[in-house]
Design an enzyme around this catalytic site. Structure first.
Site, PDB file in Angstrom:
ATOM      1  N   THR A 261       9.960   1.407  -5.223  1.00  0.00           N
ATOM      2  CA  THR A 261      11.101   0.741  -5.853  1.00  0.00           C
ATOM      3  C   THR A 261      11.215  -0.647  -5.241  1.00  0.00           C
ATOM      4  O   THR A 261      11.556  -0.797  -4.069  1.00  0.00           O
ATOM      5  CB  THR A 261      12.407   1.524  -5.617  1.00  0.00           C
ATOM      6  OG1 THR A 261      12.279   2.822  -6.198  1.00  0.00           O
ATOM      7  CG2 THR A 261      13.588   0.800  -6.248  1.00  0.00           C
TER       8      THR A 261
ATOM      9  N   LYS B  28      14.946   1.864 -12.785  1.00  0.00           N
ATOM     10  CA  LYS B  28      15.187   2.467 -11.469  1.00  0.00           C
ATOM     11  C   LYS B  28      16.365   1.831 -10.750  1.00  0.00           C
ATOM     12  O   LYS B  28      17.220   2.530 -10.187  1.00  0.00           O
ATOM     13  CB  LYS B  28      13.925   2.355 -10.611  1.00  0.00           C
ATOM     14  CG  LYS B  28      14.077   2.891  -9.185  1.00  0.00           C
ATOM     15  CD  LYS B  28      14.438   4.379  -9.173  1.00  0.00           C
ATOM     16  CE  LYS B  28      14.723   4.880  -7.760  1.00  0.00           C
ATOM     17  NZ  LYS B  28      13.552   4.913  -6.900  1.00  0.00           N
TER      18      LYS B  28
ATOM     19  N   LEU C 138       5.560   2.998  -1.490  1.00  0.00           N
ATOM     20  CA  LEU C 138       5.811   2.119  -0.351  1.00  0.00           C
ATOM     21  C   LEU C 138       7.284   1.725  -0.271  1.00  0.00           C
ATOM     22  O   LEU C 138       8.008   1.793  -1.270  1.00  0.00           O
ATOM     23  CB  LEU C 138       4.920   0.878  -0.461  1.00  0.00           C
ATOM     24  CG  LEU C 138       3.416   1.203  -0.527  1.00  0.00           C
ATOM     25  CD1 LEU C 138       2.623   0.022  -1.045  1.00  0.00           C
ATOM     26  CD2 LEU C 138       2.911   1.650   0.828  1.00  0.00           C
ATOM     27  N   PRO C 139       7.750   1.301   0.914  1.00  0.00           N
ATOM     28  CA  PRO C 139       9.191   1.103   1.116  1.00  0.00           C
ATOM     29  C   PRO C 139       9.824  -0.056   0.349  1.00  0.00           C
ATOM     30  O   PRO C 139      10.950   0.060  -0.120  1.00  0.00           O
ATOM     31  CB  PRO C 139       9.304   0.863   2.631  1.00  0.00           C
ATOM     32  CG  PRO C 139       8.058   1.390   3.215  1.00  0.00           C
ATOM     33  CD  PRO C 139       7.006   1.197   2.182  1.00  0.00           C
TER      34      PRO C 139
ATOM     35  N   LYS D 280      18.964  -1.324   0.198  1.00  0.00           N
ATOM     36  CA  LYS D 280      17.917  -2.185  -0.357  1.00  0.00           C
ATOM     37  C   LYS D 280      17.921  -2.151  -1.882  1.00  0.00           C
ATOM     38  O   LYS D 280      17.850  -3.187  -2.549  1.00  0.00           O
ATOM     39  CB  LYS D 280      16.560  -1.749   0.193  1.00  0.00           C
ATOM     40  CG  LYS D 280      15.369  -2.570  -0.301  1.00  0.00           C
ATOM     41  CD  LYS D 280      14.636  -1.921  -1.466  1.00  0.00           C
ATOM     42  CE  LYS D 280      13.965  -0.624  -1.083  1.00  0.00           C
ATOM     43  NZ  LYS D 280      13.163  -0.035  -2.201  1.00  0.00           N
TER      44      LYS D 280
END
Length: 348
Positions: free
Chosen positions: A141, A217, A110-111, A292
């Site tokens: 992430t 990450k 998912l975003p 982001k």
């Protein structure tokens, strides 16, 4: 509400297509449905998720139940596998809760944090359909604290969960060479996730407890963004001083400046044929997503008072890039073009 139920009524043409390829509407349970233990769920059939789910389905022997708010992504996915779907079914979930009820293992891609919270904890979310059989793998992430909090709520309800964000981009997702950075509260949870991740990736690494996959990450992506800016600046400078682009790239890739952004994903058009820079920066790792991830890294650094000078500069650059008309959805290698335009030369 960020995620919405798929329409209860599929268009006549779409329904006819499903009938021709042997798919039942996932709204209906049928006696032919496999047991929960024999089915994998995948939520988030986007740019990365599509390729990951494709490898998962193609390489495993499991039926798949998929969910995405974009119905066209589901149709595209099932059309791709129309030749095998009668022997290894693909089902549609009507909600994340429905997927949890019908698949013991569910992978999500998912975003950002709000989508993860909604899919896992919101109305008709995974938490409403789970039982002790469920095992969730979140490859999104997101903010490390959000990831850990969501996982703990799922675990407190009796299921198990790990965070497993990825590195390798669209190229790695396509080739099933992704690196998965796994945060798991127990070694058993990590080992349980590994066979599924190996269908989609090459390197599966346990980083520690819950949330540590997210830590690895955001650190990796901060470094990636910095290196992409550096390669773009160096390529721009060398070309403007008269160097041949291909020769310059070859020198980088046999010298101390070599990195993934130069030898695998070079941002200069024409250097590599199968990367976004040679396709007008379409596809790939979008600028908004890089911005982001950099915000996540810089916010985390601020919370613990860690110094990230280049990380903060990279965040400012990608924030600007992602808000520049025409660049919002371009691959993050488009920083090369963006810098080139600001130096008054759009030739390369």
């Amino acid at each position: 509400m960020i995620h919405k139920r798929l329409s209860l009524f599929i268009s006549a043409n779409f329904q006819a297509r499903l009938t021709r390829i042997g798919l039942n509407s996932a709204r209906r349970y049928s006696t032919s449905d496999p047991s929960k233990n024999d089915t994998i769920g995948f939520i988030g059939i986007g740019l990365m998720g599509f390729r990951m789910a494709n490898n998962l389905y193609s390489k495993s022997n499991y039926p798949l139940i998929i969910y995405d708010i974009n119905k066209s992504n589901l149709e595209k996915f099932t059309s791709l596998h129309s030749a095998t779907i009668s022997k290894k079914p693909i089902y549609y979930g009507i909600s994340p809760a429905d997927v949890a009820k019908r698949a013991s293992v569910v992978i999500t891609m998912l975003p950002s944090s709000p989508e993860v919270k909604d899919v896992y904890l919101g109305k008709d979310g995974l938490i409403e359909g789970l039982n002790e059989q469920n095992f969730f793998i979140d490859s999104s992430t997101i903010d490390q604290s959000v990831s850990k909090n969501v996982a703990l709520q799922i675990i407190n309800k009796g299921a198990r969960q790990v965070d497993a964000p990825v590195s390798g981009g669209v190229v790695g997702a396509e080739a099933a060479t992704l690196t998965f950075m796994v945060g798991a509260s127990t070694e058993a949870d990590f080992l349980r996730s590994k066979p599924y991740l190996e269908y989609m990736g090459k390197n599966i690494v346990r980083c520690g407890g819950l949330g540590t996959g997210q830590i690895a990450k955001i650190c990796n992506n901060m470094l990636l963004a910095i290196s992409m800016i550096g390669v773009s600046e160096a390529m721009n400078l060398g070309i403007k001083l008269g160097m041949d682009p291909q020769l310059l790239a070859n020198i980088f890739n046999t010298s101390t400046g070599r990195c993934w952004s130069s030898d695998t994903y070079n941002p200069c058009p024409g250097i590599m044929p199968n990367v976004p820079s040679s396709n007008d920066y379409e596809g790939g790792f979008g600028n908004a997503l890089v911005a982001k991830d950099l915000r996540l890294a810089v916010n985390a650094a601020n919370e613990i008072q860690a110094t990230v000078i280049l990380g903060a500069i990279a965040q400012q650059i990608y924030n600007s890039l992602s808000k520049t008309p025409g660049y919002e959805k371009k691959d993050f290698g488009s920083i090369y073009k963006w810098l080139n335009e600001r130096s008054g030369n759009e030739k390369n």
